[in-house]
Enzyme design. Structure first.
Site, PDB file in Angstrom:
ATOM      1  N   PHE A  35      -2.583  32.500 -45.851  1.00 28.27           N
ATOM      2  CA  PHE A  35      -3.121  32.540 -47.211  1.00 28.27           C
ATOM      3  C   PHE A  35      -2.001  32.219 -48.191  1.00 28.27           C
ATOM      4  O   PHE A  35      -0.838  32.581 -47.970  1.00 28.27           O
ATOM      5  CB  PHE A  35      -3.694  33.924 -47.533  1.00 28.27           C
ATOM      6  CG  PHE A  35      -4.948  34.255 -46.780  1.00 28.27           C
ATOM      7  CD1 PHE A  35      -6.195  34.131 -47.377  1.00 28.27           C
ATOM      8  CD2 PHE A  35      -4.895  34.689 -45.457  1.00 28.27           C
ATOM      9  CE1 PHE A  35      -7.358  34.435 -46.690  1.00 28.27           C
ATOM     10  CE2 PHE A  35      -6.065  34.998 -44.761  1.00 28.27           C
ATOM     11  CZ  PHE A  35      -7.290  34.865 -45.372  1.00 28.27           C
ATOM     12  N   THR A  75      -4.450  33.293 -39.805  1.00 29.94           N
ATOM     13  CA  THR A  75      -4.741  32.475 -40.989  1.00 29.94           C
ATOM     14  C   THR A  75      -3.638  32.683 -42.021  1.00 29.94           C
ATOM     15  O   THR A  75      -3.211  33.815 -42.267  1.00 29.94           O
ATOM     16  CB  THR A  75      -6.104  32.833 -41.594  1.00 29.94           C
ATOM     17  OG1 THR A  75      -7.132  32.502 -40.657  1.00 29.94           O
ATOM     18  CG2 THR A  75      -6.358  32.061 -42.881  1.00 29.94           C
TER      19      THR A  75
END
Length: 381
Positions: free
Chosen positions: A288, A286
Site C-alpha cells: 500500500f 500487498t
C-alpha cells in the site's frame, strides 16, 4: 603470403591499441568538459539531438569496412551518452543543487500523524483499513470511500490529509488504476505499508462449502484465489472492494452466496469463515502507498518513484535508464502503461533507491528531465 600471428602477438597488439583508445577517450572527455563549461556560460542545453545525429552519420562514413559500421554507430552512441552524463555532472557542481521542488519534512510516525485524517477505499474490514491501522495506528481518524478516485479526490480537495491505497500484490501484480491516477492527480507518495494477505471464504451462518454457488470479491482477490475457485466451480462476480462483498453477503439472505475477504471482515459483519487461506500463493502480500496532496518527502526517504515517456525510437528507454547506472543508483522496479491515443507507445514507471537530496539522484534527474518527456516525480518515501 601474409604471415600468421600467434595468439600472444595478437593480444599484445590489442593491448597496444587499447592503450591508445583509452588515451584518446580521456582527451575527448577533457574537451567535452570544456563544452559543458561553454554550455553553462551560454545557457545551452546538454542534449543537441541534431548534432549527435550528424556526428553518428559522420563516424559511420569514416568506416572503411562496412561490416563495422553498425558497431561503430553503437560505440559512439555510448561515448556521446557518457559525455552527456559528464556534462550534467559538471553543470550540477557548477550551478549548485538549486532549490528542491519537494520540501523535506520529518519522518511520518504515529505520533506526528495522530491528528490527521486518513481516507481508505472500501468498507470497514477491508485490507486497506488493516494497512491503515498498521501504519497510522488504530486510533486514527478515518473515512472510507467507494473508489480509488474518490480517495484521490478527498486528499486533492483537502477533506483528508492522507490516503492509503493498494498499489501492488505479490502474486496478482500492479493495480493499474492507481498508476493512472498518480499521473492524473497532483498527489504524491510519502510512505508505504506492506501487509500479509490471507483470503478467507466468508458466508452467512448456516452456509456450507458444498452449498455455495456464487462468490463475490474484488477482481484482484478473485485472481489471487483462481485455483481454489476453479476447483470449487464457483461463479465469480467482481466488486469494488472485498469488504463491500462481505457486507453484501451479510445484508442478504442467501446461503448460496459467499465472499472472499479478510478475517477482519468476517468479524465486522458477523460472517462465518468457511475456509481460511484460499489464496493460491501462501506468501501473499500487498503493498500500500500513503499519498498526500503536499509536495513533501520524509527526510529519511530512501525510495523514489517517477514516471516518464520516451521517443518511440530504438534505444530511447535504454539511454534513459543509463542515467541511473551512471550515477550508481539501484532500480528496484519498472512498469509500463499504454499512452491514450498512441497505439503501442507507453509511459514508464520506475522505482529506484535514493533521496532527493543526494547529488547522484539530482544528477540522474537532470539527465532524465532533459532526455525524456513529461517526467513526474511521484514521491520520495
Amino acid at each position: 603470403m601474409e604471415e600468421k600471428l600467434d595468439l600472444t602477438e595478437c593480444r599484445n597488439q590489442i593491448d597496444c591499441i587499447d592503450r591508445q583508445i583509452v588515451e584518446l577517450y580521456e582527451q575527448r572527455m577533457d574537451v567535452c568538459a570544456k563544452v559543458a563549461e561553454y554550455k553553462i556560460d551560454n545557457n545551452r542545453r546538454v542534449l543537441d539531438s541534431k548534432r549527435e545525429q550528424q556526428k553518428l552519420a559522420a563516424v559511420e562514413g569514416m568506416v572503411k569496412n562496412d561490416e563495422y559500421a553498425q558497431c561503430v554507430h553503437a560505440v559512439y552512441e555510448q561515448i556521446m551518452a557518457l559525455s552527456r552524463k559528464q556534462q550534467y555532472s559538471i553543470m550540477g557542481k557548477r550551478n549548485g543543487t538549486g532549490k528542491l521542488a519537494f520540501i523535506p519534512v520529518p519522518a511520518l510516525t504515529r505520533e506526528n500523524t495522530r491528528n490527521c485524517r486518513v481516507v481508505f477505499q472500501g468498507a470497514p474490514g477491508s485490507y486497506s483499513q488493516i494497512a491503515m491501522h498498521q501504519f497510522f495506528g488504530s486510533d486514527i481518524t478515518s473515512v472510507n470511500v467507494e473508489t480509488f478516485r474518490d480517495a484521490m479526490l478527498a486528499i486533492d480537495g483537502g477533506s483528508a490529509d492522507y490516503a492509503i491505497l493498494p498499489i501492488e500484490n505479490s502474486s496478482a501484480g500492479i493495480v493499474t488504476d492507481l498508476y493512472d491516477l498518480l499521473v492524473e492527480f497532483e498527489n504524491y507518495i510519502v510512505g508505504e505499508q506492506i501487509i500479509k494477505v490471507e483470503h478467507c471464504l466468508l458466508a452467512k451462518p448456516g452456509a456450507t462449502m458444498e452449498g455455495i454457488k456464487t462468490v463475490y470479491s474484488h477482481p484482484q482477490s478473485l485472481m489471487q484465489c483462481e485455483s481454489f475457485l476453479t476447483r470449487q466451480g464457483y461463479e465469480q462476480i467482481s466488486m469494488k472492494n472485498n469488504a463491500f462483498a462481505a457486507r453484501k453477503i451479510a445484508e442478504e439472505d442467501d446461503l448460496t452466496h459467499a465472499a472472499i475477504a479478510s478475517s477482519a471482515a468476517a468479524a465486522e459483519y458477523g460472517l462465518e469463515i468457511l475456509e481460511r487461506g484460499v489464496n493460491d500463493e501462501k506468501e501473499n502480500s500487498t503493498r500500500f502507498i500513503i499519498v498526500t496532496n503536499q509536495k513533501v518527502f520524509p527526510e529519511n526517504a530512501r525510495k523514489i518513484s517517477l514516471c516518464f515517456e520516451v521517443n518511440h525510437t530504438s534505444g530511447a528507454l535504454y539511454h534513459a535508464l543509463s542515467h541511473l547506472i551512471f550515477n550508481g543508483l539501484n532500480m528496484t522496479k519498472i512498469e509500463s502503461r499504454p499512452l491514450e491515443g498512441r497505439n503501442w507507445e507507453y509511459r514508464f514507471f520506475l522505482d529506484f533507491e535514493g533521496n532527493l537530496t543526494d547529488p547522484a539522484v539530482k544528477n540522474a534527474l537532470s539527465g532524465l528531465r532533459e532526455e525524456t518527456h513529461n517526467l513526474k516525480i511521484l514521491g520520495n518515501y
